[in-house]
Design a protein around this motif. Structure first.
Motif, PDB file in Angstrom:
ATOM      1  N   VAL A   1      -7.589  22.759 -35.900  1.00  0.00           N
ATOM      2  CA  VAL A   1      -8.839  22.355 -36.533  1.00  0.00           C
ATOM      3  C   VAL A   1      -9.702  23.584 -36.791  1.00  0.00           C
ATOM      4  N   ASN A   2     -10.029  23.797 -38.057  1.00  0.00           N
ATOM      5  CA  ASN A   2     -10.969  24.851 -38.429  1.00  0.00           C
ATOM      6  C   ASN A   2     -12.356  24.218 -38.488  1.00  0.00           C
ATOM      7  N   ALA A   3     -13.213  24.579 -37.527  1.00  0.00           N
ATOM      8  CA  ALA A   3     -14.538  23.967 -37.412  1.00  0.00           C
ATOM      9  C   ALA A   3     -15.651  24.921 -37.813  1.00  0.00           C
ATOM     10  N   ALA A   4     -15.319  25.965 -38.575  1.00  0.00           N
ATOM     11  CA  ALA A   4     -16.317  26.983 -38.908  1.00  0.00           C
ATOM     12  C   ALA A   4     -17.359  26.480 -39.900  1.00  0.00           C
ATOM     13  N   GLU A   5     -16.973  25.568 -40.779  1.00  0.00           N
ATOM     14  CA  GLU A   5     -17.901  25.093 -41.805  1.00  0.00           C
ATOM     15  C   GLU A   5     -18.822  24.016 -41.244  1.00  0.00           C
ATOM     16  N   ARG A   6     -20.061  24.022 -41.707  1.00  0.00           N
ATOM     17  CA  ARG A   6     -21.059  23.074 -41.222  1.00  0.00           C
ATOM     18  C   ARG A   6     -20.653  21.632 -41.528  1.00  0.00           C
ATOM     19  N   LEU A   7     -20.654  20.789 -40.488  1.00  0.00           N
ATOM     20  CA  LEU A   7     -20.389  19.349 -40.610  1.00  0.00           C
ATOM     21  C   LEU A   7     -19.044  19.048 -41.279  1.00  0.00           C
TER      22      LEU A   7
ATOM     23  N   GLN B   1     -12.029  10.424 -32.607  1.00  0.00           N
ATOM     24  CA  GLN B   1     -13.088   9.825 -31.798  1.00  0.00           C
ATOM     25  C   GLN B   1     -14.162  10.880 -31.565  1.00  0.00           C
ATOM     26  N   LEU B   2     -15.405  10.560 -31.928  1.00  0.00           N
ATOM     27  CA  LEU B   2     -16.519  11.461 -31.668  1.00  0.00           C
ATOM     28  C   LEU B   2     -17.040  11.214 -30.261  1.00  0.00           C
ATOM     29  N   LEU B   3     -17.224  12.296 -29.523  1.00  0.00           N
ATOM     30  CA  LEU B   3     -17.603  12.190 -28.119  1.00  0.00           C
ATOM     31  C   LEU B   3     -18.953  12.849 -27.871  1.00  0.00           C
ATOM     32  N   ALA B   4     -19.816  12.129 -27.192  1.00  0.00           N
ATOM     33  CA  ALA B   4     -21.069  12.716 -26.728  1.00  0.00           C
ATOM     34  C   ALA B   4     -20.780  13.529 -25.468  1.00  0.00           C
TER      35      ALA B   4
ATOM     36  N   THR C   1     -12.238  16.383 -42.707  1.00  0.00           N
ATOM     37  CA  THR C   1     -13.139  15.375 -42.155  1.00  0.00           C
ATOM     38  C   THR C   1     -14.572  15.824 -42.386  1.00  0.00           C
ATOM     39  N   LYS C   2     -15.381  14.954 -42.982  1.00  0.00           N
ATOM     40  CA  LYS C   2     -16.789  15.239 -43.226  1.00  0.00           C
ATOM     41  C   LYS C   2     -17.645  14.446 -42.242  1.00  0.00           C
ATOM     42  N   PHE C   3     -18.705  15.079 -41.753  1.00  0.00           N
ATOM     43  CA  PHE C   3     -19.607  14.442 -40.805  1.00  0.00           C
ATOM     44  C   PHE C   3     -21.031  14.443 -41.357  1.00  0.00           C
ATOM     45  N   THR C   4     -21.896  13.656 -40.738  1.00  0.00           N
ATOM     46  CA  THR C   4     -23.311  13.652 -41.095  1.00  0.00           C
ATOM     47  C   THR C   4     -24.087  14.453 -40.054  1.00  0.00           C
ATOM     48  N   SER C   5     -25.339  14.727 -40.356  1.00  0.00           N
ATOM     49  CA  SER C   5     -26.145  15.580 -39.476  1.00  0.00           C
ATOM     50  C   SER C   5     -26.298  14.994 -38.075  1.00  0.00           C
ATOM     51  N   GLU C   6     -26.239  13.675 -37.943  1.00  0.00           N
ATOM     52  CA  GLU C   6     -26.383  13.062 -36.617  1.00  0.00           C
ATOM     53  C   GLU C   6     -25.183  13.354 -35.714  1.00  0.00           C
ATOM     54  N   HIS C   7     -24.077  13.807 -36.313  1.00  0.00           N
ATOM     55  CA  HIS C   7     -22.883  14.126 -35.528  1.00  0.00           C
ATOM     56  C   HIS C   7     -22.858  15.587 -35.081  1.00  0.00           C
TER      57      HIS C   7
ATOM     58  N   VAL D   1      -6.528  17.096 -29.531  1.00  0.00           N
ATOM     59  CA  VAL D   1      -7.161  18.373 -29.848  1.00  0.00           C
ATOM     60  C   VAL D   1      -8.656  18.139 -30.013  1.00  0.00           C
ATOM     61  N   LEU D   2      -9.463  18.978 -29.370  1.00  0.00           N
ATOM     62  CA  LEU D   2     -10.916  18.838 -29.410  1.00  0.00           C
ATOM     63  C   LEU D   2     -11.536  19.935 -30.273  1.00  0.00           C
ATOM     64  N   ALA D   3     -12.579  19.569 -31.007  1.00  0.00           N
ATOM     65  CA  ALA D   3     -13.296  20.541 -31.836  1.00  0.00           C
ATOM     66  C   ALA D   3     -14.747  20.107 -31.958  1.00  0.00           C
ATOM     67  N   THR D   4     -15.658  21.066 -31.901  1.00  0.00           N
ATOM     68  CA  THR D   4     -17.083  20.775 -32.011  1.00  0.00           C
ATOM     69  C   THR D   4     -17.493  20.676 -33.475  1.00  0.00           C
ATOM     70  N   VAL D   5     -18.394  19.757 -33.769  1.00  0.00           N
ATOM     71  CA  VAL D   5     -18.935  19.619 -35.123  1.00  0.00           C
ATOM     72  C   VAL D   5     -20.079  20.618 -35.274  1.00  0.00           C
ATOM     73  N   ALA D   6     -19.884  21.602 -36.135  1.00  0.00           N
ATOM     74  CA  ALA D   6     -20.887  22.651 -36.303  1.00  0.00           C
ATOM     75  C   ALA D   6     -22.117  22.115 -37.025  1.00  0.00           C
ATOM     76  N   ALA D   7     -23.294  22.499 -36.543  1.00  0.00           N
ATOM     77  CA  ALA D   7     -24.553  22.046 -37.146  1.00  0.00           C
ATOM     78  C   ALA D   7     -24.871  22.855 -38.393  1.00  0.00           C
TER      79      ALA D   7
END
Length: 223
Positions: A123-129, A158-161, A186-192, A217-223
């Motif tokens: 997972v490449n998580a470098a791009e915002r959301l 699955q999105l995890l808090a 995968t696209k996310f919204t700002s709340e994620h 595999v876990l990856a953080t959603v970049a703000a």
């Protein structure tokens, strides 16, 4: 003796334009008013207008046909893996599959073997959301080509808090897509933003039979 009038419309249009104009000029120089030559000029104008409309309509039809074919190809590429998933989803009954109009596989119907290997995902998580997934097979981890006899990798998310764990059953996770070409986005919204995305994938066989799940595999959603 072959006909002097060209048969193909394009050739005919070039030839008749020159013929009618030259004939009218010749009669004018002779001081002769030939009604037939005048009629030919009138019919020539009608032909040129009709032929121009015909050429434009053919071009539009070709463009419309190409757009139609491309739209169908995109739709079929989406429908086929979705149907394969529904054919194997244990929560769906055969009666529901019949309503959908997909093939109902009866007991003893000779299903193709399930994929033996599991997909891996980077997972490449470098791009915002945005997460960009690169999918490979555990047997060939350096190549994005899916295993022979599969239609793609089923992607679950699955999105995890903070402090939350992912479900013990991947089927309880959210379905994202079937990755058919080794990639998915995968696209996310700002709340994620700031949450952790847990991904798990499995190959889907050509007849909808799923293989084993790969590692989470876990990856953080970049703000």
């Amino acid at each position: 003796m072959p006909d002097f009038i060209p048969e193909p419309d394009g050739n005919f249009s070039v030839w008749v334009s020159q013929f009618a104009s030259q004939a009218a000029d010749w009669y004018a120089k002779q001081g002769v008013d030939n009604p037939l030559s005048v009629d030919c000029l009138r019919y020539l104008q009608a032909w040129q207008e009709a032929y121009a409309l015909h050429v434009a309509a053919q071009a539009a039809a070709r463009g419309a046909t190409q757009s139609k074919d491309e739209a169908r190809a995109d739709l079929e590429a989406c429908v086929r893996p979705l149907a394969a998933m529904l054919q194997t989803d244990p929560a769906m009954t055969n009666a529901q599959r019949e309503v959908l109009g997909v093939t109902v596989r009866r007991a003893g119907g000779g299903r193709s073997p399930a994929p033996a290997t599991a997909p891996l995902v980077h997972v490449n998580a470098a791009e915002r959301l945005t997460h960009t997934l690169r999918v490979t097979d555990e047997a060939t981890p350096t190549r994005t080509r899916r295993p022979k006899g599969t239609i793609g990798a089923e992607v679950r998310l699955q999105l995890l808090a903070p402090g939350e764990t992912f479900p013990d059953d991947p089927l309880k996770m959210h379905y994202v897509t079937i990755a058919t070409d080794g990639t998915a986005t995968t696209k996310f919204t700002s709340e994620h933003a700031g949450k952790t995305a847990a991904y798990v994938l499995r190959w889907i066989g050509a007849k909808g039979v799923p293989g084993p799940w790969g590692p989470v595999v876990l990856a953080t959603v970049a703000a």
